[in-house]
Structure formats: C-alpha cells, structure tokens
Enzyme design. Structure first.
Site, PDB file in Angstrom:
ATOM      1  N   LYS A 107      45.373  38.903  38.377  1.00  0.00           N
ATOM      2  CA  LYS A 107      46.154  39.162  37.168  1.00  0.00           C
ATOM      3  C   LYS A 107      45.872  38.161  36.056  1.00  0.00           C
ATOM      4  O   LYS A 107      45.260  37.112  36.253  1.00  0.00           O
ATOM      5  CB  LYS A 107      47.645  39.199  37.512  1.00  0.00           C
ATOM      6  CG  LYS A 107      48.065  40.523  38.134  1.00  0.00           C
ATOM      7  CD  LYS A 107      49.564  40.696  38.151  1.00  0.00           C
ATOM      8  CE  LYS A 107      49.948  42.125  38.543  1.00  0.00           C
ATOM      9  NZ  LYS A 107      51.416  42.291  38.609  1.00  0.00           N
TER      10      LYS A 107
ATOM     11  N   ARG B 247      50.081  42.660  47.686  1.00  0.00           N
ATOM     12  CA  ARG B 247      49.303  43.761  47.119  1.00  0.00           C
ATOM     13  C   ARG B 247      48.002  43.187  46.560  1.00  0.00           C
ATOM     14  O   ARG B 247      48.030  42.372  45.625  1.00  0.00           O
ATOM     15  CB  ARG B 247      50.112  44.458  46.025  1.00  0.00           C
ATOM     16  CG  ARG B 247      49.449  45.685  45.424  1.00  0.00           C
ATOM     17  CD  ARG B 247      50.381  46.314  44.392  1.00  0.00           C
ATOM     18  NE  ARG B 247      49.829  47.540  43.840  1.00  0.00           N
ATOM     19  CZ  ARG B 247      49.041  47.612  42.780  1.00  0.00           C
ATOM     20  NH1 ARG B 247      48.700  46.496  42.146  1.00  0.00           N
ATOM     21  NH2 ARG B 247      48.593  48.774  42.344  1.00  0.00           N
TER      22      ARG B 247
END
Length: 286
Positions: free
Chosen positions: A225, A259
C-alpha cells in the site's frame, strides 16, 4: 480474550493462527498487478497458485479500490460470480471471500458459494450485513472514515485515529451480530490508507494491539500500500520487503488474518513468526 485468540469459523472451518488471505483482482486496472488476473483463466490459475502456496482464504474483487472507470453492479457481477462458482468447484475446502460494498453483489456471491463478504468501504450499504446474516456467512467490518467508495480523502483528520477506528468497527460488528451474523464469523479491519494518510496508517500499525484487545479478530490489508511506499520512498513494485515488515509487526500485535498479494512470502514469514512466538512463550514459562 483477544482477537488473536477469539474463535473464527468460516466455511465450516475453525481458522487458527495466522491466516493468509490471497488477493485475486478481476479488474483491468489494479494498482498492483495492473490487470494480470483480469481474465477468467488467469484469475483461476492465480487461485490455484495461491492455494498451493498456503492461502487459507481467497479474496475475489471485481472493482478497483481507487478512482477509475465506473463499474456498475451488472459488470461487477459479471466479473466475480462465475469465478466464485469455479473456485468453489475446484477448491471445495478453501474459504472464499468477495471484496464488495454492494448488497446486490453480496447476495449473488453468497448464493454462488462465498463464505465471507469483505466490506472494505465500511458499511456504506447497511444491507450487506443483512445479506451475510440471511446466508449464514461472515462479514468484514472496516473503517473508511466515512468516504464514498472509490474516493480518496482530502486532508483526512482525526483527534485519535485508533480510537475512531475502534469505535466504528466495534459498533458495526455488534450491529452485524444484532442482525444475525455469527459472532465467530466477523472480522474487524482498520483499513489502512482508506480515509487515512500515511501517518494515520503508521499509527494504526503501531497501536494495532489496541484493536486486538477488543476481542474481535483483526484483518490487516497492508500489502504494497501507499503508506508503505511513502514511508520507504519506494514505488509499488518495490514494497515487498516493507510489506513483510508490517505483516510481522501486525502479527506480533495480535492481527489474525493477512490480506496479501505474495502468498508464499507471507506464509513463510508468518509461520516463522508464529514459531518464534511459541518459542518465546516456552522460554517465559520456564
């Protein structure tokens, strides 16, 4: 009881220890894989690989999280429903999750065999929890700072971002229970970068133990991210090492489900950390 110890049951399975959730994007514009698994066959092959590498949960998404071309309900259904059916037939034991905020999509994938609805956008459609309850499947309750789906925050601000996350996700989890979702089928997700800047995401990571202390199993979705990229000054293709570091910190502080894009690396890192933690507990017991 902390979230690291709380019962978590999906697809008739009791999930214990670090649980790896593999990202499978049926989108042409994913920020990370840039459409590599948009095609049906490519997505199914990616699922096969993820299961072989140790994924416990397959998380299928049909809409890019960030801004981009509009994807209506019909198109999202086209992208995800047939894949859920195929994965269920091909891997009967794996837990199938679908990343969606739409109740219509949730209904269709539940009927197709999904076990978990990953509501990344934090309950913008309150009917999604009702769908999970009606079908006896799980739900991820996330914090997106009140943003509309697929939008980015403008000067996001919180007096205490962790307190705001805890307040919101625990309320959503309790609401889901009140609607009939099983308590042991609910996860909470602080949703790093969703409605947050890099400082907020780092603060959440540092204080993740406070989320685990709520007693709800915590899902972290940090893989590659922007907050990792900004912290390290690295483009998306060079954030793997940073991702593993954040996963390790999150696991040590009690996160339960992870995840990720790189299943093999995450599985190895998390299993290694679990072994070190077990050894540490044995040493302390002496």
């Amino acid at each position: 009881m902390t979230g690291a110890d709380a019962p978590l049951r999906l697809h008739g399975r009791s999930l214990e220890g670090p649980t790896v959730m593999a990202v499978i994007n049926r989108t042409p514009d994913s920020f990370f894989d840039r459409g590599a698994t948009y095609g049906f066959d490519a997505a199914l092959t990616a699922v096969d690989t993820a299961v072989t590498e140790g994924a416990d949960i397959i998380d299928i998404g049909g809409v890019k999280a960030g801004p981009g071309a509009e994807v209506d309900v019909r198109e999202e259904l086209r992208r995800v429903v047939d894949l859920v059916v195929a994965v269920r037939e091909r891997h009967p034991e794996v837990v199938i999750s679908v990343d969606t905020w739409r109740a219509e999509v949730g209904e269709a994938v539940a009927e197709a065999g999904a076990d978990l609805l990953n509501d990344t956008w934090g309950g913008v459609d309150p009917r999604l929890a009702e769908v999970a309850a009606a079908h006896g499947i799980g739900l991820v309750c996330a914090h997106a700072g009140g943003l509309d789906p697929r939008t980015r925050p403008h000067r996001a601000g919180y007096e205490d971002v962790v307190a705001d996350v805890i307040r919101y996700v625990t309320a959503e989890a309790e609401r889901a229970v009140s609607l009939g979702v099983r308590r042991d089928a609910i996860l909470i997700d602080p949703a790093h970068d969703f409605g947050k800047n890099t400082w907020h995401s780092l603060e959440i990571t540092r204080r993740l133990g406070e989320l685990s202390a709520t007693g709800w199993p915590v899902l972290v979705a940090v893989s590659n991210k922007d907050f990792i990229g900004e912290t390290l000054g690295e483009p998306v293709e060079k954030r793997g090492v940073g991702t593993m570091a954040v996963l390790g910190v999150s696991a040590w502080l009690g996160a339960r489900v992870f995840r990720v894009h790189d299943v093999a690396a995450a599985r190895q890192a998390l299993d290694s950390l679990a072994g070190q933690r077990a050894a540490d507990s044995r040493c302390r017991a002496r």
